[in-house]
Design a protein around this motif. Structure first.
Motif, PDB file in Angstrom:
ATOM      1  N   LYS A   1      -1.793   3.971  12.963  1.00  0.00           N
ATOM      2  CA  LYS A   1      -0.445   4.273  12.461  1.00  0.00           C
ATOM      3  C   LYS A   1      -0.065   3.339  11.318  1.00  0.00           C
ATOM      4  O   LYS A   1       0.621   3.747  10.372  1.00  0.00           O
ATOM      5  CB  LYS A   1       0.565   4.135  13.597  1.00  0.00           C
ATOM      6  N   ALA A   2      -0.513   2.108  11.416  1.00  0.00           N
ATOM      7  CA  ALA A   2      -0.193   1.133  10.360  1.00  0.00           C
ATOM      8  C   ALA A   2      -0.762   1.588   9.016  1.00  0.00           C
ATOM      9  O   ALA A   2      -0.102   1.457   7.972  1.00  0.00           O
ATOM     10  CB  ALA A   2      -0.753  -0.240  10.736  1.00  0.00           C
ATOM     11  N   LYS A   3      -1.963   2.147   9.031  1.00  0.00           N
ATOM     12  CA  LYS A   3      -2.561   2.627   7.784  1.00  0.00           C
ATOM     13  C   LYS A   3      -1.831   3.858   7.256  1.00  0.00           C
ATOM     14  O   LYS A   3      -1.646   4.002   6.045  1.00  0.00           O
ATOM     15  CB  LYS A   3      -4.040   2.941   7.995  1.00  0.00           C
ATOM     16  N   TRP A   4      -1.416   4.740   8.148  1.00  0.00           N
ATOM     17  CA  TRP A   4      -0.667   5.912   7.709  1.00  0.00           C
ATOM     18  C   TRP A   4       0.627   5.497   7.015  1.00  0.00           C
ATOM     19  O   TRP A   4       1.056   6.121   6.035  1.00  0.00           O
ATOM     20  CB  TRP A   4      -0.336   6.823   8.892  1.00  0.00           C
ATOM     21  N   LEU A   5       1.259   4.436   7.524  1.00  0.00           N
ATOM     22  CA  LEU A   5       2.522   3.970   6.940  1.00  0.00           C
ATOM     23  C   LEU A   5       2.319   3.371   5.546  1.00  0.00           C
ATOM     24  O   LEU A   5       3.282   3.262   4.776  1.00  0.00           O
ATOM     25  CB  LEU A   5       3.174   2.926   7.856  1.00  0.00           C
ATOM     26  N   CYS A   6       1.086   2.979   5.219  1.00  0.00           N
ATOM     27  CA  CYS A   6       0.797   2.417   3.897  1.00  0.00           C
ATOM     28  C   CYS A   6       0.610   3.499   2.838  1.00  0.00           C
ATOM     29  O   CYS A   6       0.786   3.231   1.640  1.00  0.00           O
ATOM     30  CB  CYS A   6      -0.465   1.552   3.950  1.00  0.00           C
ATOM     31  N   LEU A   7       0.283   4.705   3.267  1.00  0.00           N
ATOM     32  CA  LEU A   7      -0.050   5.753   2.299  1.00  0.00           C
ATOM     33  C   LEU A   7       1.121   6.169   1.419  1.00  0.00           C
ATOM     34  O   LEU A   7       0.924   6.430   0.224  1.00  0.00           O
ATOM     35  CB  LEU A   7      -0.624   6.971   3.034  1.00  0.00           C
ATOM     36  N   PRO A   8       2.372   6.259   1.958  1.00  0.00           N
ATOM     37  CA  PRO A   8       3.496   6.585   1.058  1.00  0.00           C
ATOM     38  C   PRO A   8       3.663   5.579  -0.082  1.00  0.00           C
ATOM     39  O   PRO A   8       4.106   5.953  -1.174  1.00  0.00           O
ATOM     40  CB  PRO A   8       4.711   6.564   1.998  1.00  0.00           C
ATOM     41  N   ILE A   9       3.311   4.322   0.165  1.00  0.00           N
ATOM     42  CA  ILE A   9       3.395   3.306  -0.888  1.00  0.00           C
ATOM     43  C   ILE A   9       2.404   3.634  -1.995  1.00  0.00           C
ATOM     44  O   ILE A   9       2.733   3.572  -3.189  1.00  0.00           O
ATOM     45  CB  ILE A   9       3.106   1.905  -0.304  1.00  0.00           C
ATOM     46  N   VAL A  10       1.175   3.996  -1.592  1.00  0.00           N
ATOM     47  CA  VAL A  10       0.135   4.333  -2.569  1.00  0.00           C
ATOM     48  C   VAL A  10       0.550   5.560  -3.384  1.00  0.00           C
ATOM     49  O   VAL A  10       0.493   5.558  -4.632  1.00  0.00           O
ATOM     50  CB  VAL A  10      -1.213   4.593  -1.863  1.00  0.00           C
ATOM     51  N   ILE A  11       0.964   6.606  -2.699  1.00  0.00           N
ATOM     52  CA  ILE A  11       1.340   7.853  -3.370  1.00  0.00           C
ATOM     53  C   ILE A  11       2.556   7.636  -4.262  1.00  0.00           C
ATOM     54  O   ILE A  11       2.627   8.147  -5.394  1.00  0.00           O
ATOM     55  CB  ILE A  11       1.611   8.951  -2.327  1.00  0.00           C
ATOM     56  N   GLY A  12       3.526   6.849  -3.775  1.00  0.00           N
ATOM     57  CA  GLY A  12       4.719   6.548  -4.579  1.00  0.00           C
ATOM     58  C   GLY A  12       4.358   5.814  -5.855  1.00  0.00           C
ATOM     59  O   GLY A  12       4.937   6.073  -6.927  1.00  0.00           O
ATOM     60  N   GLY A  13       3.406   4.901  -5.764  1.00  0.00           N
ATOM     61  CA  GLY A  13       2.968   4.177  -6.958  1.00  0.00           C
ATOM     62  C   GLY A  13       2.342   5.099  -7.987  1.00  0.00           C
ATOM     63  O   GLY A  13       2.602   4.966  -9.198  1.00  0.00           O
ATOM     64  N   VAL A  14       1.536   6.038  -7.533  1.00  0.00           N
ATOM     65  CA  VAL A  14       0.898   6.996  -8.451  1.00  0.00           C
ATOM     66  C   VAL A  14       1.959   7.866  -9.127  1.00  0.00           C
ATOM     67  O   VAL A  14       1.899   8.135 -10.339  1.00  0.00           O
ATOM     68  CB  VAL A  14      -0.116   7.883  -7.699  1.00  0.00           C
ATOM     69  N   ILE A  15       2.975   8.290  -8.359  1.00  0.00           N
ATOM     70  CA  ILE A  15       4.046   9.120  -8.932  1.00  0.00           C
ATOM     71  C   ILE A  15       4.821   8.341  -9.996  1.00  0.00           C
ATOM     72  O   ILE A  15       5.111   8.861 -11.090  1.00  0.00           O
ATOM     73  CB  ILE A  15       4.997   9.599  -7.814  1.00  0.00           C
TER      74      ILE A  15
END
Length: 400
Positions: free
Chosen positions: A214-228
């Motif tokens: 779950k901790a890794k899943w919570l990191c993914l919005p940060i990655v995607i937000g940075g790309v956007i």
């Protein structure tokens, strides 16, 4: 241009020399000297000098044993810390990192220049990507044929068949990346490619049945937000560049999972012999698998490409240089990551992305406005957090 090819060749040769001579961070240069010093201490037992001589000999033997133990202990400490001739500095590993970063940096520059020389996305991206694999494969084959350079692998036909999915995904990831760089800026393509963990997480969870925490899943919005954020004010933004980079991430994620499955084959590591052999076989197969797609997409204008090679010096020089840089940095990066732990790998990959994105953008004159840099920082920071989050969370859970 010729200087670029010569520099790439020298760097690649240095990297392969480091591999061929098996320079290891655990090699201690002090061990042999300590043993030699101990060998020179020789007790001389003599029956002609009575008890005093015997006592003296015993003391010399005790001194030798103490010195030998101290030297062995010191050598063990040096080996544990990865010591070499420069104390605690791991010179071979530093050389691997330097060659990895240097190769990646110059590959991105020479690759973009080769693509620009033929008109970018409207030119010959598929042809260039395929020939890069082919030229790199020729260098790997040369190492097999050259005396005392690299031992040939002893793989079977069944091994080759099992490696086909890995080679296909390897070729697909490379071709899609080249398409992305031809359609947009290198810095933007690298930012999108940094989001590969998001694709890997989805595939691991839903395709390979390997749950992601779950901790890794919570990191993914940060990655995607940075790309956007990085895409908002991108001057060279193109949907084709974004989609191609995402496709490259999909291929890379599948390749990683398939490679783990293949390497579980009994005896395959022994038959391959080395990481370099594995990469060379993958490159050869990837090149052969790329040929049908090359003919399908750009086969009708291959004659134009041949003419361009003859008449445009920038194309020929940068294509050869980029092929050598690509082959070299990929092989060296694999060796580097095998010598480091998970946290070091995460830091190394993060630093590499920052260096390549900023350095290449400055050299090629690409935009680096505040929003792009902010998105880049957030995205890469999210990738780094994704890589180490399980190590941060587990100790806290265990302490509770």
């Amino acid at each position: 241009m010729k200087l670029n090819i010569i520099t790439a060749s020298l760097t690649l040769t240095t990297a392969c020399s480091v591999s061929a001579f098996a320079l290891s961070p655990n090699v201690s240069h002090r061990q042999s000297s300590s043993r030699t010093a101990a060998a020179f201490v020789r007790p001389t037992l003599s029956n002609h000098h009575g008890d005093a001589s015997i006592e003296l000999a015993k003391r010399e033997m005790a001194l030798r044993a103490t010195s030998s133990s101290a030297s062995t202990a010191d050598s063990s400490v040096m080996q544990t810390r990865g010591g070499s001739a420069l104390g605690n500095i791991d010179v071979p590993l530093l050389a691997y990192f330097a060659l990895w970063y240097l190769g990646n940096y110059y590959y991105n520059i020479s690759n973009k220049l080769a693509l620009k020389a033929t008109g970018g996305a409207a030119g010959f991206p598929m042809t260039i990507s395929a020939l890069q694999l082919g030229i790199g494969s020729l260098y790997g084959i040369f190492l097999w044929l050259a005396p005392d350079a690299r031992e040939k692998p002893k793989v079977t036909l069944d091994d080759i068949i099992k490696m086909l999915p890995v080679a296909f995904c390897y070729a697909g990831a490379h071709s899609a990346s080249v398409f992305s760089f031809s359609a947009g800026s290198v810095s933007f393509g690298q930012i999108v490619k940094a989001s590969e963990p998001a694709f890997a997480a989805v595939l691991s969870q839903f395709v390979y049945n390997k749950p992601v925490s779950k901790a890794k899943w919570l990191c993914l919005p940060i990655v995607i937000g940075g790309v956007i954020l990085a895409s908002v004010n991108e001057l060279d933004f193109a949907w084709s560049a974004l989609l191609s980079a995402c496709l490259a991430n999909c291929f890379a994620a599948v390749r990683g999972n398939e490679n783990k499955k293949v390497m579980e084959t009994e005896g395959l590591k022994d038959r391959l012999g080395s990481v370099g052999n594995q990469f060379c076989i993958t490159s050869i197969m990837g090149f052969l698998l790329s040929i049908p797609f090359l003919m399908l997409k750009e086969g009708s204008k291959f004659g134009e490409f041949v003419e361009a090679v003859k008449t445009v010096p920038a194309l020929k020089a940068n294509m050869i240089a980029s092929a050598l840089w690509f082959y070299g940095y990929n092989e060296v990066s694999t060796m580097t990551l095998k010598k480091t732990n998970a946290v070091t790998q995460s830091v190394a990959n993060t630093a590499k992305r920052v260096i390549v994105i900023v350095g290449v953008a400055l050299v090629l004159g690409e935009s680096l406005d505040f929003m792009k840099l902010l998105g880049c920082g957030i995205g890469i920071g999210g990738v780094f957090l994704y890589s180490i989050i399980d190590n941060l969370v587990k100790p806290k859970e265990e302490s509770v």
